[in-house]
Design a protein around this motif. Structure first.
Motif, PDB file in Angstrom:
ATOM      1  N   GLY A  19     -12.780  43.028  49.609  1.00  0.00           N
ATOM      2  CA  GLY A  19     -12.385  44.303  49.006  1.00  0.00           C
ATOM      3  C   GLY A  19     -12.776  45.504  49.843  1.00  0.00           C
ATOM      4  N   ARG A  20     -13.986  45.483  50.363  1.00  0.00           N
ATOM      5  CA  ARG A  20     -14.461  46.611  51.183  1.00  0.00           C
ATOM      6  C   ARG A  20     -13.737  46.658  52.525  1.00  0.00           C
ATOM      7  N   THR A  21     -13.448  45.487  53.077  1.00  0.00           N
ATOM      8  CA  THR A  21     -12.685  45.429  54.330  1.00  0.00           C
ATOM      9  C   THR A  21     -11.270  45.933  54.100  1.00  0.00           C
ATOM     10  N   LEU A  22     -10.675  45.505  53.017  1.00  0.00           N
ATOM     11  CA  LEU A  22      -9.329  45.945  52.646  1.00  0.00           C
ATOM     12  C   LEU A  22      -9.289  47.460  52.482  1.00  0.00           C
ATOM     13  N   ALA A  23     -10.282  48.008  51.804  1.00  0.00           N
ATOM     14  CA  ALA A  23     -10.338  49.454  51.575  1.00  0.00           C
ATOM     15  C   ALA A  23     -10.468  50.236  52.885  1.00  0.00           C
ATOM     16  N   ALA A  24     -11.147  49.657  53.846  1.00  0.00           N
ATOM     17  CA  ALA A  24     -11.362  50.343  55.122  1.00  0.00           C
ATOM     18  C   ALA A  24     -10.172  50.214  56.065  1.00  0.00           C
ATOM     19  N   ASP A  25      -9.434  49.104  55.955  1.00  0.00           N
ATOM     20  CA  ASP A  25      -8.422  48.801  56.970  1.00  0.00           C
ATOM     21  C   ASP A  25      -6.972  48.909  56.521  1.00  0.00           C
ATOM     22  N   GLN A  26      -6.696  48.671  55.249  1.00  0.00           N
ATOM     23  CA  GLN A  26      -5.308  48.613  54.777  1.00  0.00           C
ATOM     24  C   GLN A  26      -4.727  50.022  54.630  1.00  0.00           C
ATOM     25  N   VAL A  27      -3.704  50.316  55.404  1.00  0.00           N
ATOM     26  CA  VAL A  27      -3.017  51.612  55.323  1.00  0.00           C
ATOM     27  C   VAL A  27      -1.875  51.469  54.321  1.00  0.00           C
ATOM     28  N   LEU A  28      -1.826  52.379  53.360  1.00  0.00           N
ATOM     29  CA  LEU A  28      -0.835  52.301  52.293  1.00  0.00           C
ATOM     30  C   LEU A  28       0.123  53.484  52.363  1.00  0.00           C
ATOM     31  N   SER A  29       1.400  53.197  52.415  1.00  0.00           N
ATOM     32  CA  SER A  29       2.397  54.265  52.467  1.00  0.00           C
ATOM     33  C   SER A  29       2.379  55.099  51.191  1.00  0.00           C
ATOM     34  N   ALA A  30       2.062  54.476  50.061  1.00  0.00           N
ATOM     35  CA  ALA A  30       2.010  55.200  48.790  1.00  0.00           C
ATOM     36  C   ALA A  30       0.896  56.255  48.775  1.00  0.00           C
ATOM     37  N   LEU A  31      -0.031  56.134  49.706  1.00  0.00           N
ATOM     38  CA  LEU A  31      -1.137  57.092  49.807  1.00  0.00           C
ATOM     39  C   LEU A  31      -0.987  57.988  51.030  1.00  0.00           C
ATOM     40  N   GLY A  32       0.238  58.158  51.482  1.00  0.00           N
ATOM     41  CA  GLY A  32       0.488  59.030  52.629  1.00  0.00           C
ATOM     42  C   GLY A  32       0.039  58.417  53.929  1.00  0.00           C
ATOM     43  N   ASP A  33       0.193  57.113  54.048  1.00  0.00           N
ATOM     44  CA  ASP A  33      -0.217  56.385  55.252  1.00  0.00           C
ATOM     45  C   ASP A  33      -1.699  56.573  55.569  1.00  0.00           C
ATOM     46  N   LEU A  53      -3.211  50.483  45.540  1.00  0.00           N
ATOM     47  CA  LEU A  53      -3.770  49.289  46.165  1.00  0.00           C
ATOM     48  C   LEU A  53      -3.295  48.022  45.453  1.00  0.00           C
ATOM     49  N   CYS A  54      -3.371  48.016  44.135  1.00  0.00           N
ATOM     50  CA  CYS A  54      -2.944  46.839  43.371  1.00  0.00           C
ATOM     51  C   CYS A  54      -1.455  46.580  43.539  1.00  0.00           C
ATOM     52  N   ASP A  55      -0.661  47.631  43.572  1.00  0.00           N
ATOM     53  CA  ASP A  55       0.781  47.462  43.787  1.00  0.00           C
ATOM     54  C   ASP A  55       1.050  46.855  45.163  1.00  0.00           C
ATOM     55  N   ALA A  56       0.368  47.366  46.180  1.00  0.00           N
ATOM     56  CA  ALA A  56       0.581  46.884  47.547  1.00  0.00           C
ATOM     57  C   ALA A  56       0.152  45.428  47.709  1.00  0.00           C
ATOM     58  N   MET A  57      -0.860  45.025  46.956  1.00  0.00           N
ATOM     59  CA  MET A  57      -1.383  43.667  47.069  1.00  0.00           C
ATOM     60  C   MET A  57      -0.804  42.732  46.008  1.00  0.00           C
ATOM     61  N   ASP A  58       0.166  43.222  45.244  1.00  0.00           N
ATOM     62  CA  ASP A  58       0.828  42.422  44.206  1.00  0.00           C
ATOM     63  C   ASP A  58      -0.156  41.826  43.204  1.00  0.00           C
ATOM     64  N   VAL A  59      -1.125  42.626  42.785  1.00  0.00           N
ATOM     65  CA  VAL A  59      -2.077  42.174  41.776  1.00  0.00           C
ATOM     66  C   VAL A  59      -1.411  42.302  40.403  1.00  0.00           C
TER      67      VAL A  59
END
Length: 77
Positions: A19-33, A53-59
């Motif tokens: 989770g912490r790695t994902l938060a640091a590394d995953q760039v999300l277009s929904a959050l303005g890249d 984040l949940c939408d991007a990861m299909d949670v």
């Protein structure tokens, strides 16, 4: 949703390490890249970041709220 609650959910839903790695590394277009961390630091509401984040990861909705069955889900977007 407060920042503390947000990070608790990140740990519960994705696991503390991933989770912490994902938060640091995953760039999300929904959050303005931006990454999750950048978005939180930039003042984006944790609820909005969480849904992105949940939408991007299909949670699935049923798994988005962690282990506490009494926790109220953040309102939808």
């Amino acid at each position: 949703m407060r920042n503390r609650e947000f990070w608790q959910l990140v740990d519960e839903v994705f696991g503390p390490t991933y989770g912490r790695t994902l938060a640091a590394d995953q760039v999300l277009s929904a959050l303005g890249d931006r990454t999750v961390e950048q978005s939180i630091e930039d003042g984006v509401e944790p609820r909005e970041v969480w849904h992105a984040l949940c939408d991007a990861m299909d949670v699935p909705d049923a798994q988005r709220w962690g282990h506490d069955v009494n926790r109220q889900a953040p309102p939808p977007r």
